[in-house]
Structure formats: structure tokens, C-alpha cells
Write an enzyme that holds these catalytic residues in place. Structure first.
Site, PDB file in Angstrom:
ATOM      1  N   GLY A  48      -3.787  -1.637   7.391  1.00 52.50           N
ATOM      2  CA  GLY A  48      -4.191  -0.472   6.613  1.00 52.50           C
ATOM      3  C   GLY A  48      -5.328  -0.838   5.681  1.00 52.50           C
ATOM      4  O   GLY A  48      -5.530  -2.027   5.377  1.00 52.50           O
ATOM      5  N   GLN A  53     -10.767  -0.211  -1.550  1.00 52.19           N
ATOM      6  CA  GLN A  53     -10.795  -1.648  -1.232  1.00 52.19           C
ATOM      7  C   GLN A  53     -12.165  -2.095  -0.726  1.00 52.19           C
ATOM      8  O   GLN A  53     -12.450  -3.296  -0.701  1.00 52.19           O
ATOM      9  CB  GLN A  53      -9.712  -2.005  -0.195  1.00 52.19           C
ATOM     10  CG  GLN A  53      -8.295  -1.900  -0.762  1.00 52.19           C
ATOM     11  CD  GLN A  53      -7.259  -2.247   0.284  1.00 52.19           C
ATOM     12  OE1 GLN A  53      -6.909  -1.424   1.103  1.00 52.19           O
ATOM     13  NE2 GLN A  53      -6.781  -3.473   0.269  1.00 52.19           N
ATOM     14  N   CYS A 115      -1.359  -7.731   1.002  1.00 44.81           N
ATOM     15  CA  CYS A 115      -2.487  -6.838   0.717  1.00 44.81           C
ATOM     16  C   CYS A 115      -3.778  -7.615   0.882  1.00 44.81           C
ATOM     17  O   CYS A 115      -3.893  -8.732   0.375  1.00 44.81           O
ATOM     18  CB  CYS A 115      -2.382  -6.286  -0.706  1.00 44.81           C
ATOM     19  SG  CYS A 115      -3.719  -5.149  -1.128  1.00 44.81           S
ATOM     20  N   LEU A 116      -4.746  -7.002   1.566  1.00 43.75           N
ATOM     21  CA  LEU A 116      -6.026  -7.673   1.781  1.00 43.75           C
ATOM     22  C   LEU A 116      -6.754  -7.923   0.456  1.00 43.75           C
ATOM     23  O   LEU A 116      -7.612  -8.790   0.395  1.00 43.75           O
ATOM     24  CB  LEU A 116      -6.905  -6.837   2.719  1.00 43.75           C
ATOM     25  CG  LEU A 116      -6.341  -6.684   4.137  1.00 43.75           C
ATOM     26  CD1 LEU A 116      -7.159  -5.676   4.937  1.00 43.75           C
ATOM     27  CD2 LEU A 116      -6.303  -8.034   4.848  1.00 43.75           C
ATOM     28  N   HIS A 157       1.827   2.276   0.556  1.00 49.07           N
ATOM     29  CA  HIS A 157       1.039   1.162   0.013  1.00 49.07           C
ATOM     30  C   HIS A 157      -0.428   1.595  -0.157  1.00 49.07           C
ATOM     31  O   HIS A 157      -1.042   1.348  -1.201  1.00 49.07           O
ATOM     32  CB  HIS A 157       1.167  -0.045   0.964  1.00 49.07           C
ATOM     33  CG  HIS A 157       0.273  -1.202   0.667  1.00 49.07           C
ATOM     34  ND1 HIS A 157       0.754  -2.453   0.326  1.00 49.07           N
ATOM     35  CD2 HIS A 157      -1.083  -1.344   0.674  1.00 49.07           C
ATOM     36  CE1 HIS A 157      -0.253  -3.279   0.135  1.00 49.07           C
ATOM     37  NE2 HIS A 157      -1.383  -2.637   0.346  1.00 49.07           N
ATOM     38  N   GLU A 158      -0.973   2.278   0.872  1.00 47.75           N
ATOM     39  CA  GLU A 158      -2.374   2.713   0.804  1.00 47.75           C
ATOM     40  C   GLU A 158      -2.552   3.817  -0.246  1.00 47.75           C
ATOM     41  O   GLU A 158      -3.555   3.844  -0.963  1.00 47.75           O
ATOM     42  CB  GLU A 158      -2.855   3.238   2.163  1.00 47.75           C
ATOM     43  CG  GLU A 158      -2.722   2.273   3.328  1.00 47.75           C
ATOM     44  CD  GLU A 158      -3.237   0.889   3.038  1.00 47.75           C
ATOM     45  OE1 GLU A 158      -4.127   0.727   2.181  1.00 47.75           O
ATOM     46  OE2 GLU A 158      -2.734  -0.066   3.660  1.00 47.75           O
ATOM     47  N   HIS A 161      -3.076   2.510  -3.605  1.00 53.85           N
ATOM     48  CA  HIS A 161      -4.466   2.082  -3.867  1.00 53.85           C
ATOM     49  C   HIS A 161      -5.291   3.250  -4.412  1.00 53.85           C
ATOM     50  O   HIS A 161      -6.162   3.052  -5.264  1.00 53.85           O
ATOM     51  CB  HIS A 161      -5.126   1.570  -2.587  1.00 53.85           C
ATOM     52  CG  HIS A 161      -4.788   0.149  -2.225  1.00 53.85           C
ATOM     53  ND1 HIS A 161      -5.106  -0.922  -3.032  1.00 53.85           N
ATOM     54  CD2 HIS A 161      -4.187  -0.379  -1.127  1.00 53.85           C
ATOM     55  CE1 HIS A 161      -4.709  -2.054  -2.439  1.00 53.85           C
ATOM     56  NE2 HIS A 161      -4.136  -1.754  -1.288  1.00 53.85           N
TER      57      HIS A 161
END
Ligand code: GNR
Ligand code: NI
Length: 190
Positions: A48, A53, A115-116, A157-158, A161
Site C-alpha cells: 500500500g 508518502q 510501513c515504507l 493503515h493508509e 497516513h
């Protein structure tokens, strides 16, 4: 297509609350951004990615739980003494614009999340097990869908963000500090 730079903690832009995509913004630029985000996510690799991000504070996110390269070699498999091959799984890119969760389940589920933007750190996070999401596609058309399992977890999660929230913000202060210390150590070693 382009691979974009992924912001990492403690970049202050990760705390921005993203703005809705306006009706007049459903254009080729938005489609290009979504395509670039998918390419960036596949390259990372991740399942994702939210627009913030890559530094864009818009309510847009992409998900693919099957991020395998469609050109990948078939997978060799060997069990019970006979070998065979599986085709590499197909990609299933999903784009959510202006997503809203309408009815999170009362039942919670725990996933070990990563998480990236917080590389190499993993921790268990509790979230509603299922939810219904209302969103628009890249043409501005409205949709509603019930999500379960990893897709429900990943979408939440997204969506965090989009509010400037990272998965480590769901941990106790002690666990969050430990995670950030570990990340600092990993970076020093690199
Ligand atoms: O690649 C990712 N894996 C993941 C695993 C469990 C729960 C959420 C995620 S999302 C993450 C990519 C990312 O950072 N998206 O914002
Ligand atoms: Ni993330």
C-alpha cells in the site's frame, strides 16, 4: 511512469492532514500520480502507499495485496515428493480517492504491520477487523465496498497516513521510542 522518493520518519510532511481531491482535479495528472504511486509501491516493495508518502498531501491511496511482477518466472513447488510449478500471481492494483470508512466492525484484529516510511520496523497493531469504505475512482465515480482481512487492515493503515498518523503512533510511548531507537541504530549501521 516514475519511481518517486518515499518520505521517511521524522520527515514533518508525514504529519500533514491531506486535503480532499476536488471535483476538478480528476484529470490526467491525478491518473499519472496514481500510476507513479503504484510503480513506486511495487518497486519498494510494499502492499500500500498513501500520496503523502511521496510528498503529495491529497486524499489518494493505492493498494495491491498481490504485488508480484506479472513477468516473473513461474514458481517451482515441491511437496509430497512431486514437483510442479505455479504461475506467478497476478497484480491487482486498487486506487482509492477520498476514502471514508462508514462502519468499522466492533471486533478487532491484530496484524504485525510495517510501513515504507518507517523502514525495517514491525509491530502488532489492533484495528477493526472489517469495515465498509466509500471512495471515488480516478474518474470521480463513487463506490462502496466491504473489506475484510489484510485489505481492511491495509486500507486503515493508509487512511491513517491521510490524517498524518503512522502505525507506530498506535503503540505505547515506550514501544514507539524503542522502535525509533532501533531505526536509528539500523540507519547508523548502514
Ligand atoms: O507494505 C506494507 N505492508 C503492510 C503490512 C501490514 C499492514 C500494513 C502495511 S502497509 C505497508 C506499506 C505502507 O507503508 N503503506 O503506507
Ligand atoms: Ni505506511
Amino acid at each position: 511512469m516514475a519511481i518517486l522518493e518515499i518520505l521517511e520518519v521524522p520527515d514533518p510532511r508525514l504529519k500533514i492532514v491531506s486535503s480532499p481531491v476536488a471535483p476538478d482535479e480528476f484529470d490526467d495528472d491525478l491518473k499519472q500520480l496514481a500510476a507513479d504511486m503504484l510503480e513506486t509501491m511495487y518497486d519498494a516493495p510494499g502492499i500500500g502507499l498513501a500520496a503523502i508518502q511521496v510528498g503529495v498531501p491529497k486524499r489518494l491511496l493505492v493498494i495491491d495485496l498481490q504485488p508480484e511482477d506479472p513477468d516473473a518466472e513461474p514458481v517451482a513447488c515441491d511437496h509430497d515428493g512431486h514437483s510442479h510449478t505455479h504461475p506467478a500471481t497476478k497484480r491487482e492494483p486498487r486506487v482509492f480517492v477520498n476514502p471514508v470508512i462508514v462502519d468499522p466492525a466492533e471486533e478487532y484484529t491484530t496484524f504485525n504491520e510495517g510501513c515504507l516510511s518507517v523502514p525495517e520496523i514491525y509491530a502488532d497493531v489492533d484495528r477493526p477487523a472489517t469495515c465498509t469504505v466509500r471512495y471515488q475512482d480516478l474518474d470521480g465515480k463513487a463506490h462502496e465496498e466491504h473489506l475484510e482481512g489484510l485489505l481492511a487492515t491495509c486500507l486503515q493503515h493508509e487512511m491513517d497516513h491521510l490524517e498524518g498518523i503512522l502505525f507506530i503512533d498506535h503503540l505505547s510511548r515506550l514501544k514507539r521510542q524503542m522502535a525509533l531507537k532501533k531505526l536509528k541504530k539500523i540507519r547508523q549501521a548502514a
